[in-house]
Scaffold this motif. Structure first.
Motif, mmCIF file in Angstrom:
data_model
loop_
_atom_site.group_PDB
_atom_site.id
_atom_site.type_symbol
_atom_site.label_atom_id
_atom_site.label_comp_id
_atom_site.label_asym_id
_atom_site.label_seq_id
_atom_site.Cartn_x
_atom_site.Cartn_y
_atom_site.Cartn_z
ATOM 1 N N THR B 301 -9.862 8.090 10.398
ATOM 2 C CA THR B 301 -11.075 7.458 10.075
ATOM 3 C C THR B 301 -10.810 6.018 9.549
ATOM 4 O OG1 THR B 301 -11.165 8.661 7.776
ATOM 5 C CG2 THR B 301 -12.707 9.269 9.722
ATOM 6 N N ARG B 302 -9.538 5.802 9.086
ATOM 7 C CA ARG B 302 -9.415 4.338 8.538
ATOM 8 C C ARG B 302 -7.850 3.951 9.042
ATOM 9 N NH1 ARG B 302 -10.826 4.945 2.124
ATOM 10 N NH2 ARG B 302 -10.612 2.646 2.318
ATOM 11 N N GLY B 303 -7.299 4.736 9.870
ATOM 12 C CA GLY B 303 -5.628 4.333 9.880
ATOM 13 C C GLY B 303 -5.979 3.265 11.284
ATOM 14 N N TYR B 322 -2.478 7.376 15.563
ATOM 15 C CA TYR B 322 -3.334 6.912 14.257
ATOM 16 C C TYR B 322 -2.525 7.153 13.213
ATOM 17 C CZ TYR B 322 -7.347 5.757 16.952
ATOM 18 O OH TYR B 322 -8.351 5.254 17.782
ATOM 19 N N THR B 323 -2.302 6.291 12.245
ATOM 20 C CA THR B 323 -1.464 6.437 11.066
ATOM 21 C C THR B 323 -1.980 5.538 9.995
ATOM 22 O OG1 THR B 323 1.004 6.111 10.568
ATOM 23 C CG2 THR B 323 0.124 4.550 12.021
ATOM 24 N N LEU B 324 -1.582 5.953 8.912
ATOM 25 C CA LEU B 324 -1.409 5.206 7.745
ATOM 26 C C LEU B 324 -0.377 4.291 7.338
ATOM 27 C CD1 LEU B 324 -3.727 7.862 5.838
ATOM 28 C CD2 LEU B 324 -4.580 5.589 6.495
ATOM 29 N N GLY B 325 0.794 4.608 8.313
ATOM 30 C CA GLY B 325 1.908 4.099 7.891
ATOM 31 C C GLY B 325 2.928 4.908 7.265
ATOM 32 N N HIS B 326 4.146 5.013 7.928
ATOM 33 C CA HIS B 326 4.914 6.256 7.520
ATOM 34 C C HIS B 326 5.450 6.312 6.050
ATOM 35 C CE1 HIS B 326 7.808 2.828 9.043
ATOM 36 N NE2 HIS B 326 8.607 3.582 8.099
ATOM 37 N N ASN B 327 5.184 5.073 5.195
ATOM 38 C CA ASN B 327 5.431 5.131 3.959
ATOM 39 C C ASN B 327 4.370 5.558 2.935
ATOM 40 O OD1 ASN B 327 8.166 4.072 3.928
ATOM 41 N ND2 ASN B 327 7.505 2.050 4.588
ATOM 42 N N ALA B 439 -7.454 -2.419 0.496
ATOM 43 C CA ALA B 439 -6.530 -2.850 0.114
ATOM 44 C C ALA B 439 -5.147 -2.285 0.211
ATOM 45 C CB ALA B 439 -6.445 -3.785 -1.137
ATOM 46 N N GLU B 440 -5.187 -0.755 -0.441
ATOM 47 C CA GLU B 440 -3.987 -0.004 -0.286
ATOM 48 C C GLU B 440 -3.702 0.399 0.956
ATOM 49 O OE1 GLU B 440 -4.167 3.290 -3.971
ATOM 50 O OE2 GLU B 440 -6.144 2.900 -3.365
ATOM 51 N N GLU B 443 -2.196 -2.683 2.638
ATOM 52 C CA GLU B 443 -0.729 -2.831 2.060
ATOM 53 C C GLU B 443 0.250 -1.578 2.581
ATOM 54 O OE1 GLU B 443 0.162 -4.885 -0.263
ATOM 55 O OE2 GLU B 443 2.205 -4.153 -0.355
ATOM 56 N N SER B 444 -0.111 -0.532 2.677
ATOM 57 C CA SER B 444 0.690 0.620 3.672
ATOM 58 C C SER B 444 1.102 0.198 4.827
ATOM 59 C CB SER B 444 0.271 1.858 3.317
ATOM 60 O OG SER B 444 0.652 2.854 4.136
ATOM 61 N N LEU B 445 0.199 -0.499 5.677
ATOM 62 C CA LEU B 445 0.280 -0.898 6.789
ATOM 63 C C LEU B 445 1.066 -2.022 7.135
ATOM 64 C CD1 LEU B 445 -3.247 0.227 8.579
ATOM 65 C CD2 LEU B 445 -1.006 1.395 9.028
ATOM 66 N N LYS B 446 0.874 -2.984 6.272
ATOM 67 C CA LYS B 446 1.532 -4.115 6.311
ATOM 68 C C LYS B 446 3.180 -4.274 6.576
ATOM 69 C CE LYS B 446 1.811 -6.621 2.726
ATOM 70 N NZ LYS B 446 1.659 -7.418 1.472
ATOM 71 N N GLU B 447 3.800 -3.149 6.006
ATOM 72 C CA GLU B 447 5.235 -2.931 6.098
ATOM 73 C C GLU B 447 5.491 -2.565 7.371
ATOM 74 O OE1 GLU B 447 6.250 -0.384 2.734
ATOM 75 O OE2 GLU B 447 5.127 -1.403 1.624
#
Lengths: 454, 454
Positions: B301-303, B322-327, B439-440, B443-447
């Motif tokens: 829903t938000r990834g 669909y991901t929130l980032g592997h970190n 924002a979180e 932040e997670s996806l930015k990397e």
């Protein structure tokens, strides 16, 4: 593909319970009033139980109809599966053909809801608002909590201290279904306070917890009491297990030579075995029915047959039973459901008449059996159930030694999901036998002033 | 007597798994080699998986045969029951007709053995001696331990630290079936040591535990790796759930308007919904399939939809998901099985193509739903399962508001017997929402430096 499981449809759920009283050659002696030592009638039980259950308690009708409302709730988990234990047979290298009826598929994980549901139903029907009860390992308390939630009744559970401390999640489970749970002995009753005054660190026992629950029920006109084993109507309700198993064995094209079940107060054993004993009575079959009890609480194998109280304090009528004495406090083994000083009157009479057999197993022996079973069959058994498995393994090894292929059926009465602490203790080498000396048993029985039976 | 349960016989266990790849209008993009960014072939997976599973992973055959040996083990708990939720409907006062498929009857208590057994089978057949895996709440680790014990294979489980500490009995359960269990991040792998160096108090995550298990498998020629969700072959194996449910809904004389399941990596959801999506593809039906995820781990829903690693360290191929980032390290909610940063590629593509829907629920909302369900139906659901129940309640309330009687089917993927601490926390008011800000997530996806998808 080998068949490992024999199922029935919802329509094959039995519509009657089987009452073995009708077929017993010697009926049990009557319960006695502890004060007068005279036989008591049904009315004496009215403060504790709804009349419908009292009538079942004294009934000698062979078949008793299961109400539709009860059968509908039964369908939540019944009919339960019957398994052929191919994995266990292979692990044991036995020529025996082993089957088990699995009651762990019920919402609370054991056979106990089979009687909790009808008990709650008959109480609700007679306007009861609250049921008080005891529980050992928590199986019975969970089952009654589940049943009461179906009828919007209050449920108050006295849980044996050693289990209360060792199995906190059983308590949460009961809370989840809306029940209130107290460690027994508690300060909430005169019975509990009496025990605590003498033994402040008492680990509790089923006998004490029964005293507490009976006191609560007797002192509240809107409340009744419920017992999870021992009594005739409880054994009656459990016969649904054996009746289903009989149909399933027929589907498997076999008839058991030996039927085995764990023994606490008798309902587990009666539930599976009575419908097979019926065939012994009616058709002259010779199916051996064996009750498996812990060596640390051996009322069937080392107790005496006499009148005794069902509880520790002495609030119940006197019952003719195999007993270790109502003051007997068994070692705190993990199989909390088997820590009871006496045996139900029907089972006691059957044993007296040599129509059934009994054996005992040590604590390390049963856990070893439990691990063998879990790895061979995949289901992790409750500690109570491991007692039956130990007997199965003993009989299967006899078959191997004698080179005969007997058919063995046992009651896998529940899963061990709430007993993983017990398995942890086993892996850590903490499961020891609690050796019970003859002197200890004599000591416990010496105090009995209840009537002996000739 | 109302029918509450619809059963199938052993012979009605499906003999083929359904591969939705055959019917998807847009096939998923290929996995990429992280170094070259080029599509990888089946061979690239050979160090981790047996060839039979790799061929299933890339297959576009519509039906894949279930080996007889697997079906025989399936019969230990399959076919699983389908229930009509009369109790829940009454509790909600909804005109909706609610059904649920109950996978908690398996030996380990969830749907996970459906894929653990075939995975263990194919590994054993190709001579593998040991399987390494990760587990979140312990459902998958238990299932694989159970499966490996059937084939006498060693099983090494990396269990997310927060679950390892909070659910010690899951560990004992795995030990009972003979597995070795380690808290992740651990000192046993380079991946674990790297995380611990940066975050000595890391609660762990599925992504980290996957890194550890993959490392163990890749560095031992006798070992392979197994994943409990996400991958195509895992989703494939779980379709047995929906295929059975389809037959059972036919017995009930209904077809669902809405199919709902919890969402972690996708196998729970795929298992129930894909056989119904098949009807959408083949017959133009319009069955809505809704995935329910926690608001604290909302990849659907938000990834974002892009290439990402399946694990945290970056050892796996890149997958279009669909991901929130592997970190991303999700809050330590009790539904450990839903704490995964990404969604399987098939489900991701279906969501991208708007062929399925996704919703999220807060932590307090799902536990409230779980209690309503436990009291109304008797079965205590696993925290993962409560997410699906929360969606069911939302849809059933819509039906009530709109005065329409839709038929809703959901996957009650497991029982909560090992999650009573979670219910205890709920009763003690400790279940809070872990508010996740935009924002979180940014932040997670930015990397992420993995390839974007146009």
């Amino acid at each position: 593909m080998r068949i490992r499981k024999f199922l029935l449809t919802e329509n094959e759920i039995p519509d009657k319970w089987y009452n073995i009283m009708a077929d017993m050659p010697n009926k049990p002696l009557p319960p006695l009033n502890p004060a007068t030592k005279e036989p008591i009638g049904p009315d004496a039980l009215a403060p504790l139980f709804p009349m419908a259950l009292i009538m079942q308690e004294v009934s000698t009708e062979k078949w008793i109809e299961i109400p539709d409302e009860v059968r509908e709730i039964y369908t939540l988990w019944r009919p339960t599966p019957l398994y052929r234990a191919h994995g266990l047979e292979k692990a044991l290298g036995t020529p025996a053909r082993i089957y088990y009826k699995y009651e762990g598929v019920s919402p609370s994980g054991s056979h106990k809801p089979n009687t909790a549901v009808p008990q709650a139903y008959y109480n609700a029907k007679e306007g009861v608002k609250k049921i008080a009860t005891e529980t050992g390992a928590g199986q019975w308390g969970s089952a009654l909590s589940f049943a009461c939630s179906h009828f919007n009744m209050e449920c108050e559970v006295y849980m044996v201290r050693v289990s209360y401390d060792g199995k906190p999640y059983r308590k949460v489970m009961m809370n989840t279904w809306g029940a209130n749970v107290y460690a027994s002995p508690s300060n909430r009753t005169a019975a509990g306070r009496k025990i605590l005054a003498e033994h402040p660190d008492s680990p509790g026992s089923l006998g004490i917890a029964i005293s507490e629950a009976v006191e609560v029920a007797a002192s509240d006109p809107n409340a009744k009491y419920a017992l999870g084993s021992v009594l005739n109507h409880v054994l009656l309700h459990q016969t649904i297990i054996g009746q289903e198993a009989l149909k399933q064995m027929e589907k498997a094209g076999e008839m058991p030579d030996i039927v085995i079940a764990p023994f606490g107060g008798g309902s587990n054993f009666a539930g599976l075995s009575f419908p097979f004993l019926r065939l012994n009575f009616e058709e002259g079959k010779k199916i051996r029915c064996i009750a498996s009890e812990p060596a640390s609480c051996p009322k069937l194998t080392r107790g005496v047959f006499r009148y005794d109280f069902g509880d520790t304090i002495g609030m119940t009528p006197l019952l003719p039973m195999y007993t270790l004495g109502h003051n007997f406090i068994p070692a705190p083994i993990h199989a909390g459901g088997l820590r009871y000083h006496g045996a139900g009157v029907i089972v006691s009479q059957l044993l007296k008449d040599k129509l059934i057999e009994a054996v005992s197993h040590t604590n390390p022996e049963v856990f070893k059996a439990g691990i063998i079973f879990a790895r061979a069959e995949g289901i992790i058994p409750a500690p109570e159930a491991t007692h039956g498995i130990a007997t199965v393994i003993r009989e299967a090894q006899k078959c191997k030694e004698e080179g005969v292929s007997k058919t063995i059926l046992f009651n896998l009465c529940g899963h061990g999901h709430f007993d993983m602490k017990a398995y942890q203790d086993y892996f850590e080498g903490k499961i020891k036998e609690h050796e019970l000396t003859d002197a200890e048993i004599r000591e416990s029985l010496k105090e009995l002033t209840t009537p002996e039976i000739a």
